[in-house]
Design a protein around this motif. Structure first.
Motif, PDB file in Angstrom:
ATOM      1  N   VAL A  40       0.833  -1.205   0.000  1.00 39.49           N
ATOM      2  CA  VAL A  40       0.000   0.000   0.000  1.00 39.49           C
ATOM      3  C   VAL A  40       0.867   1.253   0.000  1.00 39.49           C
ATOM      4  N   ALA A  41       1.914   1.279   0.807  1.00 38.03           N
ATOM      5  CA  ALA A  41       2.783   2.453   0.886  1.00 38.03           C
ATOM      6  C   ALA A  41       3.514   2.700  -0.434  1.00 38.03           C
ATOM      7  N   VAL A  42       4.054   1.642  -1.036  1.00 39.09           N
ATOM      8  CA  VAL A  42       4.802   1.806  -2.295  1.00 39.09           C
ATOM      9  C   VAL A  42       3.877   2.228  -3.428  1.00 39.09           C
ATOM     10  N   LEU A  43       2.693   1.640  -3.495  1.00 29.79           N
ATOM     11  CA  LEU A  43       1.736   2.045  -4.528  1.00 29.79           C
ATOM     12  C   LEU A  43       1.285   3.487  -4.342  1.00 29.79           C
ATOM     13  N   LEU A  44       1.125   3.913  -3.102  1.00 36.36           N
ATOM     14  CA  LEU A  44       0.746   5.303  -2.841  1.00 36.36           C
ATOM     15  C   LEU A  44       1.849   6.261  -3.290  1.00 36.36           C
ATOM     16  N   ILE A  45       3.100   5.933  -3.003  1.00 35.54           N
ATOM     17  CA  ILE A  45       4.210   6.782  -3.438  1.00 35.54           C
ATOM     18  C   ILE A  45       4.297   6.822  -4.960  1.00 35.54           C
ATOM     19  N   ALA A  46       4.129   5.657  -5.604  1.00 36.74           N
ATOM     20  CA  ALA A  46       4.177   5.620  -7.071  1.00 36.74           C
ATOM     21  C   ALA A  46       3.059   6.455  -7.673  1.00 36.74           C
ATOM     22  N   PHE A  47       1.872   6.370  -7.091  1.00 43.67           N
ATOM     23  CA  PHE A  47       0.751   7.167  -7.588  1.00 43.67           C
ATOM     24  C   PHE A  47       1.009   8.660  -7.428  1.00 43.67           C
ATOM     25  N   LEU A  48       1.521   9.073  -6.263  1.00 42.23           N
ATOM     26  CA  LEU A  48       1.751  10.493  -6.023  1.00 42.23           C
ATOM     27  C   LEU A  48       2.867  11.048  -6.901  1.00 42.23           C
ATOM     28  N   CYS A  49       3.878  10.242  -7.174  1.00 40.45           N
ATOM     29  CA  CYS A  49       4.982  10.710  -8.024  1.00 40.45           C
ATOM     30  C   CYS A  49       4.493  11.085  -9.413  1.00 40.45           C
ATOM     31  N   VAL A  50       3.595  10.294  -9.963  1.00 43.14           N
ATOM     32  CA  VAL A  50       3.085  10.567 -11.307  1.00 43.14           C
ATOM     33  C   VAL A  50       1.965  11.602 -11.274  1.00 43.14           C
ATOM     34  N   TYR A  51       1.132  11.528 -10.238  1.00 43.89           N
ATOM     35  CA  TYR A  51      -0.020  12.435 -10.173  1.00 43.89           C
ATOM     36  C   TYR A  51       0.399  13.882  -9.966  1.00 43.89           C
ATOM     37  N   CYS A  52       1.437  14.101  -9.182  1.00 49.65           N
ATOM     38  CA  CYS A  52       1.862  15.472  -8.883  1.00 49.65           C
ATOM     39  C   CYS A  52       2.600  16.134 -10.036  1.00 49.65           C
ATOM     40  N   GLU A  53       2.996  15.379 -11.023  1.00 54.83           N
ATOM     41  CA  GLU A  53       3.676  15.957 -12.183  1.00 54.83           C
ATOM     42  C   GLU A  53       2.619  16.520 -13.136  1.00 54.83           C
ATOM     43  N   GLN A  54       2.780  17.769 -13.516  1.00 56.05           N
ATOM     44  CA  GLN A  54       1.759  18.455 -14.321  1.00 56.05           C
ATOM     45  C   GLN A  54       2.033  18.390 -15.820  1.00 56.05           C
ATOM     46  N   ARG A  55       2.913  17.533 -16.227  1.00 59.35           N
ATOM     47  CA  ARG A  55       3.222  17.399 -17.657  1.00 59.35           C
ATOM     48  C   ARG A  55       2.048  16.758 -18.377  1.00 59.35           C
ATOM     49  N   ARG A  56       1.648  17.268 -19.528  1.00 53.99           N
ATOM     50  CA  ARG A  56       0.451  16.818 -20.226  1.00 53.99           C
ATOM     51  C   ARG A  56       0.743  16.042 -21.513  1.00 53.99           C
ATOM     52  N   SER A  57       1.939  16.082 -22.024  1.00 53.31           N
ATOM     53  CA  SER A  57       2.224  15.358 -23.260  1.00 53.31           C
ATOM     54  C   SER A  57       2.225  13.860 -22.992  1.00 53.31           C
ATOM     55  N   GLU A  58       1.595  13.109 -23.911  1.00 57.97           N
ATOM     56  CA  GLU A  58       1.462  11.661 -23.772  1.00 57.97           C
ATOM     57  C   GLU A  58       0.855  11.311 -22.410  1.00 57.97           C
ATOM     58  N   TYR A  59      -0.160  12.060 -22.025  1.00 55.66           N
ATOM     59  CA  TYR A  59      -0.701  11.927 -20.676  1.00 55.66           C
ATOM     60  C   TYR A  59      -1.506  10.658 -20.490  1.00 55.66           C
ATOM     61  N   SER A  60      -1.969  10.046 -21.572  1.00 53.85           N
ATOM     62  CA  SER A  60      -2.793   8.848 -21.436  1.00 53.85           C
ATOM     63  C   SER A  60      -2.031   7.709 -20.754  1.00 53.85           C
ATOM     64  N   ALA A  61      -0.768   7.572 -21.087  1.00 52.85           N
ATOM     65  CA  ALA A  61       0.025   6.499 -20.469  1.00 52.85           C
ATOM     66  C   ALA A  61       0.150   6.707 -18.966  1.00 52.85           C
ATOM     67  N   PHE A  62       0.336   7.946 -18.539  1.00 58.51           N
ATOM     68  CA  PHE A  62       0.483   8.220 -17.124  1.00 58.51           C
ATOM     69  C   PHE A  62      -0.853   8.116 -16.392  1.00 58.51           C
ATOM     70  N   ARG A  63      -1.941   8.479 -17.059  1.00 57.63           N
ATOM     71  CA  ARG A  63      -3.252   8.325 -16.446  1.00 57.63           C
ATOM     72  C   ARG A  63      -3.575   6.842 -16.219  1.00 57.63           C
ATOM     73  N   TYR A  64      -3.182   5.998 -17.144  1.00 60.84           N
ATOM     74  CA  TYR A  64      -3.381   4.560 -16.952  1.00 60.84           C
ATOM     75  C   TYR A  64      -2.601   4.065 -15.741  1.00 60.84           C
ATOM     76  N   PHE A  65      -1.392   4.567 -15.571  1.00 56.51           N
ATOM     77  CA  PHE A  65      -0.591   4.203 -14.409  1.00 56.51           C
ATOM     78  C   PHE A  65      -1.279   4.652 -13.121  1.00 56.51           C
ATOM     79  N   GLU A  66      -1.861   5.849 -13.135  1.00 60.45           N
ATOM     80  CA  GLU A  66      -2.550   6.358 -11.951  1.00 60.45           C
ATOM     81  C   GLU A  66      -3.766   5.500 -11.608  1.00 60.45           C
ATOM     82  N   VAL A  67      -4.536   5.113 -12.621  1.00 60.71           N
ATOM     83  CA  VAL A  67      -5.734   4.311 -12.374  1.00 60.71           C
ATOM     84  C   VAL A  67      -5.365   2.946 -11.799  1.00 60.71           C
ATOM     85  N   VAL A  68      -4.357   2.296 -12.367  1.00 61.32           N
ATOM     86  CA  VAL A  68      -3.961   0.959 -11.916  1.00 61.32           C
ATOM     87  C   VAL A  68      -3.418   1.000 -10.494  1.00 61.32           C
TER      88      VAL A  68
END
Length: 357
Positions: A40-68
């Motif tokens: 749970v802790a590692v998945l939370l850190i992985a989610f926050l690392c990607v979610y807090c980045e505001q880069r929008r190019s090729e965002y679909s791949a990162f959104r899939y990572f956030e959902v999973v």
């Protein structure tokens, strides 16, 4: 000569592993509990690392990572809380050991794929690199849970035939007559690999499950081909549900339609089938409705929505056929337990065997 008899009374007090009656604190200190906390802790850190980045190019791949990562973060947290508060013992109609094993198996595959995609498309951005690294760490921790769950769920345990063979061998060395009689009663093993129809899967439901796999796969592929999205949230939710439905249904179909389910120490396959089919029918219906209400009206998106609704209809048909042929498994188990309760005798017998008036 007088004898002295000394009677020793031993009182054994069994203490629970928990510090309380309702909360099993000892589970949080066990290996499985600490492993779930780490996941749970590692998945939370992985989610926050990607979610807090505001880069929008090729965002679909990162959104899939956030959902999973967010989905399995919630699922593993629920499993931990269920063991912590002993909730699994109160819901006995579900095989929680097998449920956790299947979630770990699919979760490990999806998190690994998402981490690879983010690592490839990170373009040197530190937040995305860190997210992918923590995704790989989470995959490793999930793989440990897969192995431990496999040892519990599908581990090699001596079956009735193997125990009988061992005892038979020990007896055969001393009694030849018993050896001949017992050997003659052994039935030849069936070489049939596909078991349709069987006690777990009817022929019509086998066809319906094949249709579910195909429709889920087509819906997932058509959604993956979409390059741009005006509202990405419904798209990613539909992507996750369709991918999960395809993988889980294919795995369940292979297990139920072949002899592989006989090698797994599980006796509640109908209950698992019923719970999975009901849950997936509801999730696919919600994902299709949300995606139909929020898409870019392109042909690919509309086609994915159409196949999503077709897959939903197939899951509901499967649910209806299950209820028609087998009924609700939880209610059936409760009825069986009620029938097994001892009943008092209506009449008493006299010493001579006659019933008392």
């Amino acid at each position: 000569m007088p004898h002295t008899v000394v009677t020793t009374t031993t009182t054994t007090t069994t203490t629970s592993a928990s510090d309380g009656r309702f909360c099993n604190i000892g589970y949080a200190r066990s290996f499985q509990g600490l492993l779930k906390i780490a996941q749970v802790a590692v998945l939370l850190i992985a989610f926050l690392c990607v979610y807090c980045e505001q880069r929008r190019s090729e965002y679909s791949a990162f959104r899939y990572f956030e959902v999973v990562t967010a989905w399995f973060l919630i699922v593993f947290l629920i499993f931990f809380l269920m063991h912590l508060f002993r909730l699994q013992s109160k819901i006995t109609c579900i095989n929680w050991t097998l449920t956790e094993f299947l979630h770990y198996a699919v979760g490990g595959i999806l998190v690994l794929i998402a981490s690879i995609v983010v690592a490839v498309k990170s373009h040197g951005i530190s937040a995305f690199i860190a997210g992918s690294v923590f995704g790989f760490i989470a995959t490793f921790l999930i793989a440990i849970s897969i192995w431990t769950s496999y040892k519990v769920t599908c581990g090699s345990q001596p079956t009735g035939s193997s125990v009988f063979d061992i005892s038979f061998y020990s007896m055969a060395t001393s009694e030849t007559v018993y050896n001949t009689t017992t050997t003659a009663t052994q039935e030849p093993k069936s070489k049939k690999w596909i078991l349709v129809p069987s006690e777990n899967l009817e022929k019509i439901r086998f066809v319906i499950k094949v249709v579910e796999v195909l429709l889920s796969f087509v819906a997932f592929v058509m959604e993956e081909v979409v390059s741009n999205c005006s509202e990405c949230g419904p798209l990613y939710f539909f992507e996750f549900v369709s991918c999960t439905a395809f993988l889980f249904t294919l795995l369940l179909l292979i297990l139920l339609a072949t002899t592989l389910h006989q090698r797994v120490g599980i006796n509640s396959w109908p209950t698992l089938d019923f719970g999975y089919t009901t849950t997936m029918a509801i999730l696919f219906l919600l994902a299709s409705i949300v995606f139909a209400a929020g898409n870019g009206n392109t042909s690919l998106e509309q086609g994915a929505v159409a196949f999503g609704f077709l897959a939903t209809v197939a899951f509901f048909i499967d649910f209806g056929l299950f209820m028609k042929y087998r009924g609700a498994p939880c209610r059936k188990r409760n009825n069986q337990q009620a029938d097994q309760t001892p009943r008092p005798e209506n009449e008493k017998l006299n010493a001579n065997g006659d019933s008392a008036n």
